[in-house]
Scaffold this motif. Structure first.
Motif: not given
Lengths: 371, 293
Positions: B190-192, B34-36, B222-226, B25-26
């Motif tokens: 922060l996301s890392g 956020g593929l990473t 990532l799926a949850a984020t989308i 999300v961040v």
């Protein structure tokens, strides 16, 4: 398409902004230099990793070359790996020309191989490979094409971004294939189907004894044909022209009478079909059965192949050779450094290319302005 | 009791998703795809194994795991922000890099190509899977609060406002004096850290690092984020939903009602459906994946 001339003008604005004389050289410089810079960066990172492991970079790289291009078995293995990578790299480069990022080559490759194997299991045994090859080609292209086309339709019809849908489709399709294999087709206690008894393709070692033991087979010729075909389609047909126009500027292409949605769907279906054909290399040329996980990351490495190859069909074939050499080279140097170090190298090449393409281009342009 | 065990198991499965999705999300709200996440998780997991093994302490593992995730995030940030490289390409490469680096250093540090030796974790040696073991694990608590904290940061702090601004309209953000690159760097690191903690949880829970142990969890995040439409609350619920489906599948395994592969598909199919806009369209942050000029 009465007004495709409009598109022509829109699409050629880029090349016209550069001075006519030496335009070819400038384009060559812009497309080759980033890859060279990237390889240099990768070599330096490789040196560091090798030194960290307490070996001498010179010895490791010499062994890497000897184990790949230095003997015909190694070279055969490089060609075998390059075959699959050519298909996935070409598939991704083809979609990129339409402005689409196909991250789904991994599952399209698997679906192509699965479709071919399914057809193969249904064929009566003992047919000559020349007769069955067209059937296999159609099956593999269809298998991969359906997966790719689905992402195309999702984008054209619903506006769902192809990067996310192809990634998600990777998981969905691989799970589906895993289910189908496990539930209906596999040899108990294994992850593969029973052996196909019809249409196994000859290996190069059948003609040239020195390739003995390596898996390179006539699918390599199919890969070369696919590159030639994609090049012809992209640069010498009206549909290829429309595809590239949509890739450069969808709004302008639409203004010129091209329907981007149709082009996207077609481009993704063809891209998926190309990746699907890669499945023949393993299924028909090597093992003669479908096995879960045979794609083994070739779909993702195809992204690197497409980029290093400058999204050109010919470039994709050459870049596939490069990455196949690195892959096979990992096995050759495993006695000195862990073979995993080539996986790091491949990732570094991708990052370095992606970083240096815009950076080198900016530098070249700035220099030209000063001159 | 059965219901409580079900909830406990759902939570255990959800924790890595919650961490990584908070990071997703961040990152995506700041405009970086956020593929990473998968790579960060793997980096965090390996860092945790290194720290916990050589530092003989789970907390040192937590710190070094954070370092592992942040390091990969820094590579992503520098490539995508400073050099304006294509985020999709870099994202895929970061994941490959994480796999390659962890395998290479697994050989170098532990002399194995499959797993690390046993490392220190939280709680007693054989605490089991019960509810009390769950409550005594600080990583569970951190995971539970990760999403609410990110929601608070995004909607209630100046930094969060800046993150959302650079993700929606970087040009406008810059015109009001927001240092766009600095905000993006902060968000991506922060996301890392967050996704790395997801990997840390796995290692400390299983007491060892195994090759590719994240097994696609970053992509589920990532799926949850989308699927959660980039909104922390919905994203958190999506993580719990996906985890509940997995738990159900594990508990029904004997019954053979649905093949496990179809349960595996659920997050991905739902995400495709959400993107296609069949039930309420998922609209990403406007500047997601775009180069900030």
């Amino acid at each position: 398409m009465s007004s495709s001339g409009e598109v022509a003008r829109e699409a050629s604005i880029r090349s016209q902004t550069a001075p006519r004389s030496g335009a070819v050289w400038i384009r060559l410089e812009e497309s080759l230099l980033p890859s060279l810079v990237a390889l240099l960066v990768a070599a330096i990172v490789g040196d560091i990793l090798i030194v960290v492991f307490g070996q001498s970079p010179g010895a490791v790289y010499r062994l890497l070359l000897e184990g790949t291009w230095g003997n015909s078995y190694g070279f055969g293995q490089v060609l075998y790996k390059a075959t699959t990578l050519t298909f996935t790299g070409l598939a991704i480069a083809f979609a990129l020309r339409a402005g689409l990022f196909n991250i789904g080559a991994e599952s399209q490759l698997a679906a192509g191989g699965f479709a071919a194997a399914t057809v193969g299991l249904a064929l009566p045994p003992g047919l000559p490979w020349i007769a069955t090859l067209p059937v296999y080609v159609a099956a593999a292209a269809l298998g991969g094409g359906i997966v790719g086309g689905t992402a195309g339709v999702l984008k054209a019809r619903f506006g769902a971004h192809e990067v996310i849908t192809t990634i998600m489709l990777n998981f969905v399709v691989l799970a589906l294939l895993s289910y189908l294999t496990a539930a209906h087709l596999n040899v108990p206690e294994t992850l593969h189907t029973t052996e196909i008894r019809s249409g196994a393709l000859p290996r190069f070692s059948d003609f040239f004894a020195s390739f003995h033991g390596s898996a390179v087979n006539v699918v390599l010729l199919l890969a070369v044909l696919a590159c030639a075909g994609a090049w012809w389609y992209l640069f010498h047909t009206r549909r290829g022209f429309e595809l590239r126009a949509v890739g450069l500027q969808p709004e302008a292409a639409e203004y010129g009478g091209v329907r981007p949605g149709v082009v996207w769907t077609r481009a993704m279906a063809i891209s998926g079909a190309i990746a699907g054909l890669g499945g023949l290399n393993f299924v028909l040329g090597y093992k003669h059965y479908y096995e879960e996980g045979f794609a083994g990351g070739a779909g993702f490495l195809g992204i690197a192949v497409a980029l290093v190859g400058g999204t050109h069909p010919l470039g994709a074939a050459l870049a596939a050779l490069l990455f196949a050499t690195i892959s096979q080279g990992g096995l050759a140097v495993n006695a000195l450094v862990p073979k995993q170090f080539v996986e790091v190298l491949q990732a570094v090449v991708i990052i370095a290319v992606a970083v240096s393409v815009p950076e080198v281009r900016r530098m070249i342009r700035a220099q030209r302005k000063r001159a | 009791m059965a219901a409580l065990l079900f909830l406990a198991q759902t939570l255990r499965i959800a924790i890595p998703y919650l961490f990584a999705a908070a990071g997703g999300v961040v990152s995506e709200r700041a405009g970086l795809i956020g593929l990473t996440l998968e790579g960060y998780m793997l980096g965090g997991a390996f860092g945790a194994a290194l720290g916990s093994y050589y530092g003989h302490s789970a907390w040192i593992g937590v710190l070094s795991g954070i370092g592992g995730g942040a390091l990969l995030a820094l590579v992503y940030g520098v490539s995508a922000i400073r050099f304006r490289a294509d985020q999709v390409v870099i994202g895929i490469a970061i994941n490959l890099l994480a796999i390659g680096l962890t395998r290479f250093f697994l050989r170098l540090a532990f002399g194995s190509s499959s797993n690390s030796p046993r490392v220190a974790g939280f709680g007693a040696e054989h605490a089991g899977t019960g509810v009390s073991a769950l409550l005594s694990n600080p990583m569970i608590w951190l995971g539970v609060i990760a999403i609410p904290v990110i929601g608070w940061v995004l909607y209630r702090t100046p930094f969060g406002l800046r993150v959302r601004a650079v993700g929606e309209h970087p040009v406008a953000a810059r015109s009001v004096g927001i240092p766009v690159p600095r905000v993006r760097y902060s968000a991506v690191i922060l996301s890392g850290i967050l996704a790395g903690l997801g990997g840390v949880y796995l290692v400390l829970d299983q007491h060892q690092f195994t090759d590719q142990m994240t097994a696609g969890r970053g992509f589920i995040a990532l799926a949850a984020t989308i699927f959660g439409r980039w909104d922390p609350l919905r994203v958190g619920l999506a993580c719990l939903l996906f985890a509940a489906a997995e738990t159900l599948q594990i508990q029904l395994q004997g019954a053979q009602l649905i093949p496990s592969q179809f349960v595996e598909m659920i997050p991905y199919v739902l995400t495709i459906v959400a993107l296609a806009g069949v039930v309420g369209r998922a609209v990403p942050p406007a500047a997601l994946g775009k180069v900030a000029e």
